[in-house]
Design a protein around this motif. Structure first.
Motif, short mmCIF file in Angstrom:
data_model
loop_
_atom_site.label_atom_id
_atom_site.label_comp_id
_atom_site.label_asym_id
_atom_site.label_seq_id
_atom_site.Cartn_x
_atom_site.Cartn_y
_atom_site.Cartn_z
N SER A 283 0.83 -1.22 0.00
CA SER A 283 0.00 0.00 0.00
C SER A 283 0.86 1.26 0.00
CB SER A 283 -0.93 -0.01 1.22
OG SER A 283 -0.18 -0.05 2.42
N ARG A 284 2.03 1.20 0.63
CA ARG A 284 2.93 2.37 0.60
C ARG A 284 3.40 2.65 -0.83
NH1 ARG A 284 7.90 1.20 3.94
NH2 ARG A 284 6.42 1.33 5.67
N GLU A 285 3.75 1.59 -1.56
CA GLU A 285 4.15 1.78 -2.95
C GLU A 285 2.97 2.27 -3.80
OE1 GLU A 285 7.20 1.65 -4.13
OE2 GLU A 285 7.88 1.24 -2.08
N SER A 286 1.76 1.78 -3.49
CA SER A 286 0.58 2.24 -4.23
C SER A 286 0.33 3.72 -4.01
CB SER A 286 -0.65 1.43 -3.80
OG SER A 286 -0.49 0.05 -4.10
N VAL A 287 0.58 4.19 -2.79
CA VAL A 287 0.43 5.63 -2.52
C VAL A 287 1.44 6.43 -3.33
CG1 VAL A 287 0.65 7.41 -0.75
CG2 VAL A 287 -0.56 5.28 -0.23
N LYS A 288 2.68 5.95 -3.41
CA LYS A 288 3.69 6.66 -4.19
C LYS A 288 3.29 6.75 -5.67
CE LYS A 288 7.60 5.38 -1.22
NZ LYS A 288 8.89 4.65 -1.15
N LEU A 289 2.78 5.63 -6.23
CA LEU A 289 2.36 5.64 -7.63
C LEU A 289 1.15 6.55 -7.83
CD1 LEU A 289 2.73 1.84 -8.46
CD2 LEU A 289 4.28 3.70 -9.09
N ALA A 290 0.23 6.57 -6.85
CA ALA A 290 -0.93 7.45 -6.96
C ALA A 290 -0.51 8.92 -6.92
CB ALA A 290 -1.92 7.15 -5.84
N ILE A 291 0.49 9.24 -6.13
CA ILE A 291 0.98 10.62 -6.08
C ILE A 291 1.62 11.01 -7.41
CG2 ILE A 291 2.69 12.12 -4.98
CD1 ILE A 291 2.18 10.64 -2.38
N ILE A 292 2.38 10.08 -8.01
CA ILE A 292 2.97 10.36 -9.33
C ILE A 292 1.87 10.59 -10.36
CG2 ILE A 292 4.35 9.37 -11.18
CD1 ILE A 292 5.98 7.90 -9.05
N SER A 293 0.81 9.77 -10.32
CA SER A 293 -0.30 9.94 -11.26
C SER A 293 -1.00 11.28 -11.05
CB SER A 293 -1.28 8.79 -11.08
OG SER A 293 -2.41 8.96 -11.92
N THR A 327 -9.93 13.05 -9.94
CA THR A 327 -9.92 11.58 -9.82
C THR A 327 -8.59 11.08 -9.27
OG1 THR A 327 -11.46 11.43 -11.68
CG2 THR A 327 -10.23 9.43 -11.08
N ALA A 328 -7.49 11.66 -9.76
CA ALA A 328 -6.16 11.23 -9.29
C ALA A 328 -5.97 11.58 -7.81
CB ALA A 328 -5.08 11.88 -10.14
N ALA A 329 -6.46 12.77 -7.40
CA ALA A 329 -6.35 13.15 -5.99
C ALA A 329 -7.17 12.22 -5.11
CB ALA A 329 -6.79 14.60 -5.80
N SER A 330 -8.37 11.84 -5.59
CA SER A 330 -9.18 10.89 -4.83
C SER A 330 -8.51 9.53 -4.74
CB SER A 330 -10.57 10.75 -5.48
OG SER A 330 -11.25 11.99 -5.51
N ARG A 331 -7.79 9.16 -5.81
CA ARG A 331 -7.07 7.88 -5.78
C ARG A 331 -5.96 7.92 -4.72
NH1 ARG A 331 -5.64 3.82 -9.47
NH2 ARG A 331 -4.56 2.21 -8.25
N VAL A 332 -5.30 9.06 -4.58
CA VAL A 332 -4.28 9.19 -3.53
C VAL A 332 -4.90 8.99 -2.16
CG1 VAL A 332 -2.66 10.77 -2.43
CG2 VAL A 332 -2.80 10.67 -4.92
N VAL A 333 -6.09 9.59 -1.95
CA VAL A 333 -6.76 9.44 -0.66
C VAL A 333 -7.15 7.98 -0.42
CG1 VAL A 333 -8.78 10.11 0.70
CG2 VAL A 333 -7.57 11.82 -0.66
N SER A 334 -7.70 7.32 -1.47
CA SER A 334 -8.11 5.92 -1.32
C SER A 334 -6.92 5.03 -0.97
CB SER A 334 -8.77 5.44 -2.61
OG SER A 334 -9.93 6.19 -2.90
N GLU A 335 -5.81 5.22 -1.66
CA GLU A 335 -4.63 4.40 -1.35
C GLU A 335 -4.08 4.73 0.03
OE1 GLU A 335 -3.71 1.94 -2.98
OE2 GLU A 335 -4.90 2.23 -4.81
N SER A 336 -4.19 6.00 0.42
CA SER A 336 -3.74 6.38 1.76
C SER A 336 -4.62 5.74 2.84
CB SER A 336 -3.74 7.90 1.93
OG SER A 336 -2.86 8.51 0.99
N ILE A 337 -5.93 5.63 2.54
CA ILE A 337 -6.83 4.94 3.48
C ILE A 337 -6.40 3.49 3.63
CG2 ILE A 337 -9.21 4.16 3.82
CD1 ILE A 337 -10.11 6.70 2.37
#
Length: 510
Positions: A283-293, A327-337
């Protein structure tokens, strides 16, 4: 050891096991629930911030489209899409505010702030972000596994169950041994008082009176003129006691099954911790990828605005880029959750209640190795007494249940017939044991906290005929070195007692 005494110890140990387990699970569950509610509030605050940012972009796009419409740069039909987008963004902001209000009310209830009118409507300001720490490093898997094996309440309960199995085996074994009981009784009785002598039958007149009274009656009793002696000798021989043998075999089998069950539990705990670590790192790596997106979506939006200002694109592409940013910002929040939930799952798997870690804390992670400075002196040295005492205490006091067990055994060894036990927060906040045992003199009360000071042994020969529950003289010093301990005691002959207070193994006052 007396079988009745062993039965009492077994019952107390079983009761303590159940109480400690339920208390730890109840406190841990309450702390985890508070952590979950607080985490939801932080997440919803972040979502509201994203929706407000989206609304701001939609309003700016609508204002720009209206100016272009007034100048005749766009047709009337092109204004409806920006208006619909702004209306949709306002709805999302309104819904996010209502969700946040509900979660804040739940948080106030969880922390008890809804009980006081002064704090019931006070706004909640949280400064923490849902994003994982930027400088996070690899988790120490083996350290977390060892922590889980030492801290999980279910493992502690199983370990206490093995101790209870040992007591059951000892109880069943004692029933297979010969039991000799010798009892003696000595009593005195007497009869006395004023005696009235009559002649004849019926209601004859009293002819003479022999004076007596209460003193005469007591003198007859305590004169021991009429005594009774009773001596009994009972020998119980467990000859061909198949029931007792079956009970002992059952106790041995039960201990083996519980030991295998504990081993299976430990393997399951290890697997849970490793899976939780893998999920957290994923999930930490997913957050990093979501931030890049999200950053790439923001760059595309900036590019679309520049192209729109140059007249090489349309407003619809700008609005589409704004939607992609949201959408990308919401994805960052979802991955952070997911990261927060996986972090909470790792805390639970490691036997660490979430509330105890603190919402601002992070899991102990392994950083760069610590290197000791070079020295010409030797590396082996004698530990300070305080450090040595704490290490030794860890062998005696493994958990709150160990403290209760040691104090109860001391009370029983002191000849107590009545015990009173008070426990708060599963023994982490308070364990108080009061008894009616023999008590201690002033000098003994002070000496009792010295390591290897005991009244149970005097020389090495006593080791082969131990008849008490404790004898090493390590319990009280170990408890005193890792807690704040207060001892109040007096003997039955004294009118005043002795109070001794220790904290961290140091004597505060006596």
């Amino acid at each position: 050891m007396n079988s009745n005494r062993l039965v009492h110890v077994l019952s107390m140990q079983s009761a303590l096991n159940g109480y400690f387990t339920r208390s730890i699970e109840r406190v841990g569950g309450r702390e985890a629930l508070t952590f979950e509610v607080l985490n939801n509030v932080v997440v919803e605050l972040t979502r509201l911030s994203i929706e407000n940012r989206n609304l701001k972009m939609r309003v700016e796009s609508l204002n720009r489209s209206q100016r272009e419409l007034e100048l005749g740069a766009i047709p009337q039909l092109d204004i409806f899409q920006p208006q619909a987008d702004r209306a949709s963004a306002e709805i999302q902001v309104s819904q996010a505010r209502f969700r946040l209000a509900q979660l804040e009310d739940a948080l106030r209830r969880q922390i008890g702030a809804d009980l006081d009118p002064r704090y019931r409507t006070m706004p909640i300001v949280l400064t923490e972000t849902v994003l994982p720490p930027a400088d996070a490093v690899a988790l120490d898997r083996e350290a977390l596994v060892q922590k889980a094996l030492a801290s999980r309440p279910d493992l502690q309960s199983s370990q206490i169950g093995l101790e209870i199995d040992d007591l059951n085996i000892r109880s069943a074994s004692d029933l297979l041994r010969p039991n000799l009981n010798l009892a003696g009784n000595y009593s005195s009785n007497g009869r006395g008082g004023t005696q009235f002598l009559k002649t004849g039958l019926g209601d004859s007149a009293v002819t003479s009176i022999i004076p007596g009274g209460l003193s005469n009656a007591l003198s007859e009793v305590f004169g021991f003129n009429n005594t009774t002696y009773t001596v009994s000798l009972t020998l119980d021989l467990p000859i061909r006691d198949r029931t007792g043998s079956a009970r002992l075999a059952d106790a041995l089998v039960r201990k083996k099954l519980d030991a295998l069950g504990l081993r299976s539990q430990e393997q399951g705990v290890r697997l849970d911790v490793l899976n939780a670590v893998s999920q957290l790192e994923s999930s930490r790596e997913s957050v990093k990828l979501a931030i890049i997106s999200r950053d790439l979506a923001q760059k595309r939006l900036d590019a679309e605005w520049q192209k729109y200002n140059l007249g090489t694109t349309t407003m619809f592409l700008v609005l589409d880029a704004q939607t992609q940013v949201t959408t990308a910002a919401s994805r960052v929040v979802s991955e952070s959750i997911n990261y927060r939930r996986n972090q909470l799952g790792l805390l639970r798997s490691a036997g660490h209640p979430a509330g105890r870690a603190g919402h601002h804390g992070t899991i102990a992670e392994r950083g760069a190795p610590i290197r000791a400075p070079r020295s010409t002196m030797g590396r082996i040295h004698v530990l300070p007494d305080q450090v040595a005492n704490k290490i030794a205490a860890g062998e005696v006091v493994e958990r709150p249940a160990s403290v209760g067990k040691e104090l109860l055994e001391n009370s029983l060894d002191a000849g107590a017939a009545e015990l009173r036990i008070e426990i708060e927060s599963g023994g982490r906040r308070l364990i108080r044991v009061a008894d009616d045992g023999g008590g201690m003199l002033r000098d003994d009360a002070l000496l009792a906290f010295e390591r290897h000071a005991t009244s149970k042994l005097t020389d090495v020969k006593d080791l082969i005929r131990i008849a008490t529950l404790g004898f090493r003289g390590e319990a009280l010093p170990s408890i005193g070195s890792v807690s704040r301990l207060v001892l109040e005691t007096r003997t039955r002959e004294e009118t005043t007692g002795m109070r001794v207070e220790l904290a961290g193994g140091k004597l505060l006052r006596a």
